[in-house]
Scaffold this motif. Structure first.
Motif, short mmCIF file in Angstrom:
data_model
loop_
_atom_site.label_atom_id
_atom_site.label_comp_id
_atom_site.label_asym_id
_atom_site.label_seq_id
_atom_site.Cartn_x
_atom_site.Cartn_y
_atom_site.Cartn_z
N THR A 10 2.73 -14.66 21.83
CA THR A 10 2.73 -13.73 20.71
C THR A 10 1.39 -12.99 20.67
O THR A 10 0.45 -13.43 20.00
CB THR A 10 2.97 -14.47 19.38
OG1 THR A 10 4.09 -15.33 19.52
CG2 THR A 10 3.21 -13.49 18.24
N ARG A 18 4.34 -19.67 20.34
CA ARG A 18 3.18 -18.99 19.77
C ARG A 18 2.25 -18.43 20.84
O ARG A 18 1.68 -17.34 20.67
CB ARG A 18 2.43 -19.94 18.82
CG ARG A 18 1.38 -19.24 17.97
CD ARG A 18 0.77 -20.16 16.93
NE ARG A 18 1.72 -20.46 15.86
CZ ARG A 18 2.21 -21.66 15.60
NH1 ARG A 18 1.84 -22.71 16.34
NH2 ARG A 18 3.04 -21.86 14.60
N ALA A 41 10.71 -11.27 18.07
CA ALA A 41 10.29 -12.58 17.59
C ALA A 41 11.33 -13.22 16.69
O ALA A 41 11.35 -14.44 16.53
CB ALA A 41 8.96 -12.47 16.83
N SER A 87 7.72 -16.67 16.96
CA SER A 87 6.26 -16.57 16.94
C SER A 87 5.60 -17.62 16.07
O SER A 87 4.39 -17.84 16.16
CB SER A 87 5.85 -15.17 16.45
OG SER A 87 6.52 -14.86 15.23
N CYS A 111 3.51 -11.11 14.13
CA CYS A 111 4.89 -10.69 13.89
C CYS A 111 5.19 -10.92 12.41
O CYS A 111 5.97 -11.80 12.03
CB CYS A 111 5.83 -11.46 14.79
SG CYS A 111 5.59 -11.10 16.55
N LEU A 165 6.55 -11.68 22.72
CA LEU A 165 7.24 -11.57 21.45
C LEU A 165 6.75 -10.37 20.65
O LEU A 165 5.54 -10.14 20.53
CB LEU A 165 7.06 -12.85 20.64
CG LEU A 165 7.61 -14.12 21.30
CD1 LEU A 165 7.42 -15.32 20.38
CD2 LEU A 165 9.07 -13.97 21.66
N CYS A 166 7.71 -9.65 20.09
CA CYS A 166 7.44 -8.40 19.40
C CYS A 166 7.98 -8.48 17.98
O CYS A 166 9.03 -9.10 17.73
CB CYS A 166 8.12 -7.26 20.17
SG CYS A 166 7.94 -5.62 19.44
N ASP A 167 7.31 -7.83 17.04
CA ASP A 167 7.77 -7.84 15.65
C ASP A 167 9.03 -6.99 15.51
O ASP A 167 9.40 -6.22 16.39
CB ASP A 167 6.68 -7.33 14.72
CG ASP A 167 6.80 -7.89 13.30
OD1 ASP A 167 7.74 -8.67 13.03
OD2 ASP A 167 5.94 -7.55 12.45
#
Length: 352
Positions: free
Chosen positions: A316, A313, A79, A307, A320, A98-100
């Motif tokens: 997501t 968004r 993200a 994100s 994140c 999307l990934c943290d």
């Protein structure tokens, strides 16, 4: 701006190459400097093949297409990054997930990525954020193809090798703010001969080599021009010098900013990051950026987390948190390879 965010470090060989390309008439998407750049990149990184293309973003689009990623497929990516990886996924018709990030490196968190993997996951784009390599050993646990986005990581290393040498394929950007530049441009690198052939095919209108106007797949014109490659070939020959220049700028910043209420970006002990743009964090980021820019120093807030943007968004699935926190507090300081101690002092004074 009295002190810009970045500027290229160009020399006589770059100029000589460009003049030679112009004199020869080879200025389009083929030519000897394209060949020279591709060969030099493959040798520098230690990969079997390098294919020069028109930009780093295009490199991502082409490699995803060559991997067969398309409608209905999912691609996991961090993200916190420039928007190009997410845009590339959408461009090929796939779904970005999307990934943290891992707070210890600011790169994609492998554990969070594993939790996001589904039966539709076709690839992971691992961004070596701001020159810090990803944890590729842990990302391998996802058991899907990894595309290394080393756009900002020229010269970065881990104990396993250098940035650009990981994953089924990797990409570089040669945008003007990168340590190695051709103005615009990018490249795909891989050790897989079949993938290299597909990348080159897609990037050259889907036209088979040696069979002019015989198109076997839907391709696009993603070629780097010989004129652009003339600059890139000269820059690649100076790889170690230009990377070292930015590392020296980072070292000087670390010395000059000691005692100020600014925290340098984190790094893992197993990584030897390169310096793309020197990055620090502060809870008063926006005020510091505003005042530094008033003083003529081009300090900039980093990108927002994808994100947190309305456009991304919907992609997501989980919060994140770390990506958003870093995006709110981090800023880039002016950085280039021929930066002088006086330049660093001027930036430090503006920050004070």
């Amino acid at each position: 701006m009295r002190i810009p965010l970045s500027q290229p470090t160009l020399g006589s060989q770059e100029s000589e190459n460009v003049r030679d390309a112009m004199a020869s008439g080879w200025i389009s998407g083929t030519g000897p400097y394209v060949d020279a750049l591709e060969g030099a990149l493959a040798r520098q990184i230690g990969r079997a093949s390098a294919i020069a293309v028109s930009s780093g973003t295009t490199a991502l689009e082409i490699v995803l297409t060559a991997l067969g990623v398309g409608p209905g497929d999912e691609v996991i990516l961090p993200a916190l990054t420039f928007a190009a990886p997410a845009a590339a996924v959408l461009t090929v018709g796939a779904i970005p997930v999307l990934c943290d990030i891992d707070p210890a490196s600011w790169t994609i968190d492998p554990r969070a990525a594993l939790a996001l993997r589904t039966q539709r996951t076709r690839a992971v784009i691992a961004v070596d954020l701001m020159g810090h390599p990803c944890d590729f050993d842990r990302l391998a646990e996802l058991e899907v193809p990894i595309v290394e986005d080393a756009a900002q990581a020229h010269g970065a290393r881990t104990s396993e090798g250098q940035a650009g040498g990981f994953g089924i394929a990797s990409i570089f950007s040669f945008h003007v703010n990168k340590a190695i530049t051709s103005g615009e441009g990018g490249a795909v690198l891989t050790d897989d001969p079949e993938l290299a052939a597909r990348v080159r095919l897609v990037a050259h209108h889907g036209m088979e080599t040696g069979q002019r106007y015989h198109h076997t797949v839907v391709g696009r014109n993603a070629r780097m021009t010989n004129l652009t490659a003339a600059v890139g070939a000269a820059q690649t020959a100076r790889w170690e010098e230009l990377v070292a220049g930015r590392r020296e700028a980072a070292r000087l910043y670390s010395t000059r900013l000691t005692g100020q209420a600014l925290s340098p970006r984190p790094r893992e002990p197993w990584a030897s990051p390169s310096c793309w743009l020197y990055c620090v964090t502060t809870t008063e980021r926006d005020a510091v950026v505003h005042r530094a820019r008033q003083a003529g120093v081009d300090v900039r807030a980093i990108w927002p987390a994808l994100s947190d943007l309305d456009l991304y968004r919907p992609y997501t699935p989980r919060p994140c948190t770390y990506a958003s926190e870093v995006a709110r507090t981090a800023m880039w300081l002016p950085t280039w390879s021929h930066m002088t101690p006086a330049d660093i002092d001027a930036v430090a004074e503006a920050l004070r």
